[in-house]
Design a protein around this motif. Structure first.
Motif, PDB file in Angstrom:
ATOM      1  N   UNK A  13       0.831  -1.208   0.000  1.00 11.53           N
ATOM      2  CA  UNK A  13       0.000   0.000   0.000  1.00 11.53           C
ATOM      3  C   UNK A  13       0.865   1.257   0.000  1.00 11.53           C
ATOM      4  N   UNK A  14       1.416   1.578   1.170  1.00  4.07           N
ATOM      5  CA  UNK A  14       2.181   2.819   1.314  1.00  4.07           C
ATOM      6  C   UNK A  14       3.532   2.750   0.617  1.00  4.07           C
ATOM      7  N   UNK A  15       4.109   1.545   0.515  1.00  5.08           N
ATOM      8  CA  UNK A  15       5.414   1.426  -0.142  1.00  5.08           C
ATOM      9  C   UNK A  15       5.352   1.802  -1.607  1.00  5.08           C
ATOM     10  N   UNK A  16       4.268   1.417  -2.269  1.00  3.99           N
ATOM     11  CA  UNK A  16       4.115   1.793  -3.669  1.00  3.99           C
ATOM     12  C   UNK A  16       3.944   3.301  -3.798  1.00  3.99           C
ATOM     13  N   UNK A  17       3.199   3.901  -2.856  1.00  2.00           N
ATOM     14  CA  UNK A  17       3.056   5.362  -2.849  1.00  2.00           C
ATOM     15  C   UNK A  17       4.403   6.042  -2.630  1.00  2.00           C
ATOM     16  N   UNK A  18       5.245   5.457  -1.774  1.00  2.00           N
ATOM     17  CA  UNK A  18       6.593   5.992  -1.560  1.00  2.00           C
ATOM     18  C   UNK A  18       7.376   5.982  -2.865  1.00  2.00           C
ATOM     19  N   UNK A  65       5.613  16.234 -17.219  1.00  2.67           N
ATOM     20  CA  UNK A  65       6.122  14.949 -16.744  1.00  2.67           C
ATOM     21  C   UNK A  65       5.450  14.524 -15.441  1.00  2.67           C
ATOM     22  N   UNK A  66       5.190  15.491 -14.557  1.00  2.57           N
ATOM     23  CA  UNK A  66       4.539  15.158 -13.288  1.00  2.57           C
ATOM     24  C   UNK A  66       3.113  14.670 -13.519  1.00  2.57           C
ATOM     25  N   UNK A  67       2.407  15.308 -14.446  1.00  7.93           N
ATOM     26  CA  UNK A  67       1.051  14.857 -14.766  1.00  7.93           C
ATOM     27  C   UNK A  67       1.093  13.448 -15.356  1.00  7.93           C
ATOM     28  N   UNK A  68       2.109  13.169 -16.181  1.00  8.81           N
ATOM     29  CA  UNK A  68       2.240  11.824 -16.759  1.00  8.81           C
ATOM     30  C   UNK A  68       2.463  10.792 -15.654  1.00  8.81           C
ATOM     31  N   UNK A  69       3.341  11.113 -14.699  1.00  8.02           N
ATOM     32  CA  UNK A  69       3.586  10.184 -13.584  1.00  8.02           C
ATOM     33  C   UNK A  69       2.302   9.943 -12.800  1.00  8.02           C
ATOM     34  N   UNK A  70       1.545  11.000 -12.534  1.00 10.33           N
ATOM     35  CA  UNK A  70       0.288  10.846 -11.798  1.00 10.33           C
ATOM     36  C   UNK A  70      -0.745  10.065 -12.606  1.00 10.33           C
ATOM     37  N   UNK A  71      -0.732  10.229 -13.930  1.00  8.69           N
ATOM     38  CA  UNK A  71      -1.626   9.437 -14.765  1.00  8.69           C
ATOM     39  C   UNK A  71      -1.284   7.953 -14.672  1.00  8.69           C
ATOM     40  N   UNK A  72       0.004   7.649 -14.676  1.00  7.79           N
ATOM     41  CA  UNK A  72       0.425   6.259 -14.519  1.00  7.79           C
ATOM     42  C   UNK A  72      -0.005   5.719 -13.163  1.00  7.79           C
ATOM     43  N   UNK A  73       0.095   6.575 -12.134  1.00  8.38           N
ATOM     44  CA  UNK A  73      -0.221   6.139 -10.778  1.00  8.38           C
ATOM     45  C   UNK A  73      -1.720   5.963 -10.558  1.00  8.38           C
ATOM     46  N   UNK A  74      -2.544   6.919 -11.068  1.00  6.66           N
ATOM     47  CA  UNK A  74      -3.966   6.914 -10.729  1.00  6.66           C
ATOM     48  C   UNK A  74      -4.897   6.661 -11.913  1.00  6.66           C
ATOM     49  N   UNK A  75      -4.398   6.784 -13.149  1.00  6.03           N
ATOM     50  CA  UNK A  75      -5.205   6.564 -14.351  1.00  6.03           C
ATOM     51  C   UNK A  75      -6.434   7.472 -14.387  1.00  6.03           C
ATOM     52  N   UNK A  76      -6.347   8.658 -13.824  1.00  4.76           N
ATOM     53  CA  UNK A  76      -7.465   9.594 -13.782  1.00  4.76           C
ATOM     54  C   UNK A  76      -6.966  10.973 -14.203  1.00  4.76           C
ATOM     55  N   UNK A  77      -7.238  11.415 -15.440  1.00  3.66           N
ATOM     56  CA  UNK A  77      -6.686  12.677 -15.944  1.00  3.66           C
ATOM     57  C   UNK A  77      -7.064  13.897 -15.112  1.00  3.66           C
ATOM     58  N   UNK A  78      -8.337  14.018 -14.728  1.00  2.08           N
ATOM     59  CA  UNK A  78      -8.755  15.184 -13.943  1.00  2.08           C
ATOM     60  C   UNK A  78      -8.063  15.195 -12.588  1.00  2.08           C
ATOM     61  N   UNK A 120      -4.223  10.825  -2.038  1.00  5.43           N
ATOM     62  CA  UNK A 120      -5.053  10.347  -3.139  1.00  5.43           C
ATOM     63  C   UNK A 120      -5.006   8.830  -3.288  1.00  5.43           C
ATOM     64  N   UNK A 121      -3.866   8.223  -2.971  1.00  7.00           N
ATOM     65  CA  UNK A 121      -3.796   6.762  -3.068  1.00  7.00           C
ATOM     66  C   UNK A 121      -4.751   6.114  -2.071  1.00  7.00           C
ATOM     67  N   UNK A 122      -4.862   6.717  -0.882  1.00  3.31           N
ATOM     68  CA  UNK A 122      -5.780   6.180   0.115  1.00  3.31           C
ATOM     69  C   UNK A 122      -7.234   6.418  -0.306  1.00  3.31           C
ATOM     70  N   UNK A 123      -7.518   7.621  -0.823  1.00  8.75           N
ATOM     71  CA  UNK A 123      -8.873   7.921  -1.287  1.00  8.75           C
ATOM     72  C   UNK A 123      -9.245   7.006  -2.443  1.00  8.75           C
TER      73      UNK A 123
END
Length: 712
Positions: free
Chosen positions: A280-285, A535-548, A613-616
């Protein structure tokens, strides 16, 4: 359906790594200890040189420097300043004293040349009371140590015994001041220990976290120090890496141990709790560390070696922090996990108070019930904090910007009083000719000198000196203003734009190099910001798959950075409370500071966004109820993120007493941004925005909805 940060392949990989580290815990711990010991030993044997000399390939100042570099010149030079209480230094009565001082200086190891004060070369003031010995050494600037600097200054004992005031100047003063550390960094660690004790419920958790972070930071500092043998390493690099390494290292460990505590309190056995905490948290790290690294990588686009060095040294700190949290911490926790799981009566009481009816639950309810009100209030507060940034004026620091207690400031005060404010930052005007001159009497040389002397803001012009081949002529210039004064930058531009028939004019020197640095940063700033955001938005897209969601997170971080810029301007430009942090008055904000702060803060602020956001998102995948997920996510992460932010703010503020004004700026800016991000942004703006967006928060292009599985 997109996977959450804590689900999928990444989580499995992190969990497998954690399981292996638990099974081979003794090997992992021994490997870390041996690695750190090896790095410390290598650093002590090889050395950790620093070099504040900034090169800027492709700039006008660098061209002058390259063309005027003489192979026979000393590898390093510095000055020893002497001040007579009365009379002149060149009086016949003091000739023996000066001669004895020259002889004593020449006897110091590594000293190759010594020139006494003289009116001929401009090293003796007009009243004759102040001058300096120019001392050349056979070591590189990066190899100049405090021991050598003190030995040179102590060798001026004949002058001191004769009643003259003796001060180190130039490179010697910079080395004597060193990194400017004050020991207050330990107060940041003490605060971290207290917060960890409260957050993790006892000494065991605090010791595990601090031990993990300490080994990661030690490894970072030694690697950065050793790298100084291969490339120019500014003194600020290790200090900034220490700040970032301590902050993220403690935070990452705290997030993992907090999740571990939650799992063990629910009855999960220690080995399984470690593995699940890492999943859980390790992946977020890992994703948070990648985000910080991506933001720092943007500085590589500046083509400024100083900023590129600061970027990769801070990147090393983040890398070691992530590696230690994902490998060393699980190994240590497997030894002490049972005690950590049982400890913490105080923590349990706090958890009950902040439980389903506690502060974070009430806060989440208030925000999600009235998102427009909460979001509007947050925006008003952030606008007020960011408002001073409209007055942000970038400039250049000089020795006069340092605290009065430093050697560089004392030397600058003496030289400025005797020779004028621009004496400490001379300029070099260089003329390149298409056909060589025979000597300094060539009419073209006279035209160059006349053109320089006619410029307003020029206090003195030295004799013109043609090069050996006659194709280059140099003219030393003393400005009438300090190196950090905007008028000096204007003078540099006017001298470069001054047409002289038959030659091309270039301007070099420390002040000119800082002007070129500011111009280079201004040119690259839009590109760096755009690339970091993308690049940061791309990383977050990979992490959460949610563009907004990714776009919202990027905007939230920009808002936090704006507030930091506002406070930075209020303190250092307007002078609000600047004396409280050890400066005598307002100082210019160097051009590169906002850019480095942007990269650092964007990455660090994104850490908390990723953890929240990972927890939400994990709860959203279980319930498909957006408001419930936001409420429970804020409830589940509120306490631990607040503790993590308090630690990071304390660590950053502990560096504010540092003698280096640049480090003070980084400390203030980073502390403010993290504090704002962890309170106003996370407690008000983020949940309000997610409540307003509703289910659109989790929209993924092309995704087909499916009925959620019941939550466990």
């Amino acid at each position: 359906m997109g996977a959450a940060v804590g689900d999928g392949r990444a989580a499995r990989v992190v969990a497998v790594v954690g399981r292996a580290c638990v099974r081979r815990r003794s090997v992992v711990i021994a490997a870390w200890v041996l690695l750190v010991l090896a790095l410390v030993t290598a650093a002590r044997v090889i050395g950790t040189p620093t070099d504040n000399d900034v090169s800027l390939p492709g700039t006008d100042a660098q061209l002058v420097r390259d063309l005027t570099a003489a192979p026979e010149a000393p590898r390093t030079s510095g000055t020893v300043i002497v001040v007579a209480p009365d009379g002149r230094l060149d009086d016949a009565t003091r000739s023996d004293v000066l001669a004895a001082t020259v002889a004593s200086l020449r006897g110091v190891e590594h000293v190759t040349t010594v020139r006494p004060p003289s009116t001929k070369d401009g090293t003796l003031s007009a009243d004759g009371r102040t001058g300096w010995f120019a001392v050349g050494l056979d070591v590189r600037r990066a190899e100049l140590t405090k021991t050598i600097a003190h030995a040179v200054t102590d060798a001026a004992r004949p002058a001191a015994d004769a009643g003259l005031r003796v001060l180190p100047g130039g490179a010697f003063a910079q080395v004597v001041d060193g990194s400017g550390t004050t020991g207050n960094e330990y107060f940041g660690l003490l605060l971290a220990a207290v917060v960890l004790f409260l957050a993790l419920g006892g000494v065991v958790g605090a010791v595990l976290t601090l031990s993990t972070s300490a080994l990661a930071v030690l490894a970072t500092l030694e690697v950065v120090g050793l790298a100084g043998n291969l490339t120019s390493m500014p003194a600020q690099a290790s200090t900034l890496a220490l700040m970032v390494g301590l902050g993220v290292g403690i935070d990452y460990s705290l997030f993992l141990l907090s999740r571990f505590r939650t799992l063990t309190r629910s009855g999960v056995e220690v080995p399984e709790a470690i593995e699940r905490a890492l999943a859980d948290s390790g992946t977020a790290v890992a994703f948070a560390g990648v985000t910080v690294a991506v933001a720092l990588a943007g500085l590589g686009l500046t083509e400024v070696p100083l900023l590129q060095t600061l970027a990769w040294t801070c990147g090393i700190a983040v890398l070691f922090a992530v590696l230690a949290a994902l490998t060393l911490l699980p190994a240590l926790t497997s030894f002490a996990g049972h005690r950590l799981a049982r400890s913490g009566a105080l923590h349990n009481r706090l958890a009950r108070r902040t439980g389903s009816g506690g502060y974070w639950a009430r806060q989440a309810d208030r925000v999600t019930r009235r998102p427009w009100l909460a979001g509007g209030l947050a925006l008003v507060l952030l606008v007020l904090l960011a408002a001073p940034a409209t007055d942000l004026r970038l400039g250049q620091l000089d020795a006069g910007s340092s605290p009065a207690s430093t050697a560089v400031r004392q030397a600058d005060d003496v030289v400025s009083a005797a020779f004028g404010p621009g004496a400490g930052t001379p300029l070099t005007v260089l003329g390149r000719l298409s056909t060589p001159v025979t000597d300094a009497r060539d009419p073209r040389v006279a035209q160059l000198v006349a053109a320089v002397r006619a410029q307003p803001g020029v206090a003195a012009v030295g004799p013109a000196t043609p090069s050996g081949d006659g194709r280059v002529v140099t003219v030393p210039v003393i400005p009438s203003t300090r190196g950090g004064d905007p008028a000096t930058a204007d003078l540099v531009h006017r001298l470069r734009d001054q047409p002289v028939p038959g030659m091309t004019v270039h301007v070099g020197g420390g002040a000119a190099a800082r002007v070129d640095l500011a111009d280079r940063v201004a040119d690259k700033l839009p590109l760096v910001i755009c690339v970091v955001l993308l690049l940061s938005v791309v990383v977050l897209l990979v992490a959460f798959r949610a563009p907004l969601l990714a776009l919202k997170a990027a905007v939230m971080d920009l808002i936090s950075i704006g507030a930091a810029y506002g406070v930075l301007t209020a303190v250092f430009t307007r002078g609000w409370g600047v004396t409280w942090i050890g400066l005598s008055g307002p100082v210019p904000i160097p051009s590169f500071v906002p850019l480095v702060l942007f990269a650092l803060l964007f990455g660090l602020s994104m850490d908390y966004e990723v953890f929240l956001l990972s927890d939400v998102q994990r709860r959203w995948h279980q319930t498909r109820d957006n408001l419930r997920s936001v409420r429970e996510g804020l409830l589940g992460t509120g306490g631990v993120i607040t503790a993590a932010a308090a630690i990071m703010v304390g660590v950053f503020l502990a560096f504010v007493p540092n003698d280096d004004p640049t480090i003070k700026m980084f400390g203030v800016g980073m502390a403010v941004a993290i504090a704002v991000d962890a309170t106003v942004v996370r407690c008000l703006l983020v949940p309000a925005t997610m409540a307003l967006l509703g289910d659109r928060t989790w929209w993924t292009p092309g995704r087909r909805e499916r009925v959620p599985t019941p939550s466990s």
